[in-house]
Design an enzyme around this catalytic site. Structure first.
Site: not given
Length: 304
Positions: A155-156
């Site tokens: 989710r970066k």
């Protein structure tokens, strides 16, 4: 001579069907961000009908086709893709010394509108292609050693640009991992510390998630992973383990909980990834796939 030879996936999937209904709203926001006030350059060129060529100028996986097209559709232009060439997921080999680059599409419409969409459209596909290219390299490396698991992003992602980067992962052959906080439950160290224990965190999460969501727990040790699985976790993440220790603990864990997935994560790169792969590891995730990828170079040139 420029080559279009490529490693195209044998399974051509139209991932554009996944894109949300509010895509036009998202793209309109990008356009508004780029033109918040007067467009003097647009005044200069006027509304004469023109055509422009989309050129791919550096080696990589072509990705981002639906975003590029929607930018120009919203501006009243049309995009005609080159048959057999503009294939998403196709790896293009570009010789930087060649003057001739690969033409992927022709954009037609009022020249002012073409130039209004130019940078937004190019920024989008250059970044989407960058993610897809790095994902392809990572996925191919995993396959080359016979590993059958998932290479995943994280989710970066870039705020406001997540949908493009997640799409690029799919085009490149990687898994998206969670799309957002509402997809799957991941209990990380901060959740555990705030709640008091892995057991309490997993039990409370299950009450809310019910049967319809998987629960993953970030674990700092084999003991953490066993506690998580004992109380109902579906996936355990062995985080920041050294490769030898990870493979050893993953084997011990899988022998005890064969149906719980094991994810390896934390500081893993495409270069070091093979050190972590074994039959007891189901997923290897890399933040670098969406955080630090090199962009692929494209340009849009008015035909005159």
């Amino acid at each position: 001579m420029t080559s279009t030879a490529s490693s195209v996936s044998s399974e051509q999937v139209d991932f554009s069907a996944l894109l949300p209904q509010n895509l036009d709203q998202v793209i309109q926001g990008w356009l508004s961000d780029d033109i918040p006030s007067f467009d003097v350059g647009g005044l200069v060129v006027g509304m004469e009908e023109k055509k422009a060529k989309l050129l791919m100028k550096s080696t990589g996986v072509f990705a981002g086709k639906p975003f590029f097209e929607r930018v120009f559709t919203l501006l009243g232009c049309t995009v005609e893709w080159e048959d057999g060439i503009a294939i998403e997921g196709d790896h293009k080999q570009i010789n930087i010394n060649d003057d001739e680059k690969i033409c992927l599409a022709i954009v037609s419409g009022p020249v002012r509108n073409i130039l209004r969409g130019e940078r937004t459209a190019l920024n989008t596909i250059s970044r989407c292609s960058g993610v897809a290219t790095l994902s392809r390299v990572a996925s191919d490396r995993a396959k080359s050693v016979g590993w059958k698991g998932y290479v995943a992003g994280t989710r970066k992602t870039t705020p406001g640009f997540r949908i493009v980067e997640k799409y690029g992962l799919l085009i490149g052959g990687a898994a998206t991992h969670r799309l957002d906080l509402s997809q799957m439950v991941m209990l990380k160290d901060n959740h555990i510390w705030s709640c008091g224990s892995i057991e309490k965190a997993v039990k409370l999460a299950r009450k809310a998630a019910g049967f319809s969501q998987k629960i993953e727990v970030e674990c700092q040790s084999l003991e953490d992973a066993i506690e998580a699985a004992t109380h109902g976790a579906d996936i355990v993440m062995l985080d920041n383990f050294e490769p030898d220790q990870l493979r050893k603990d993953a084997e011990t864990f899988k022998n005890k909980f064969p149906h719980v997935l094991v994810e390896a994560s934390g500081g893993i790169t495409t270069e070091t990834m093979p050190d972590y792969l074994c039959k007891y590891v189901d997923i290897v995730s890399q933040g670098k796939l969406t955080q630090g990828y090199p962009c692929v170079d494209y340009s849009l040139k008015i035909i005159h």
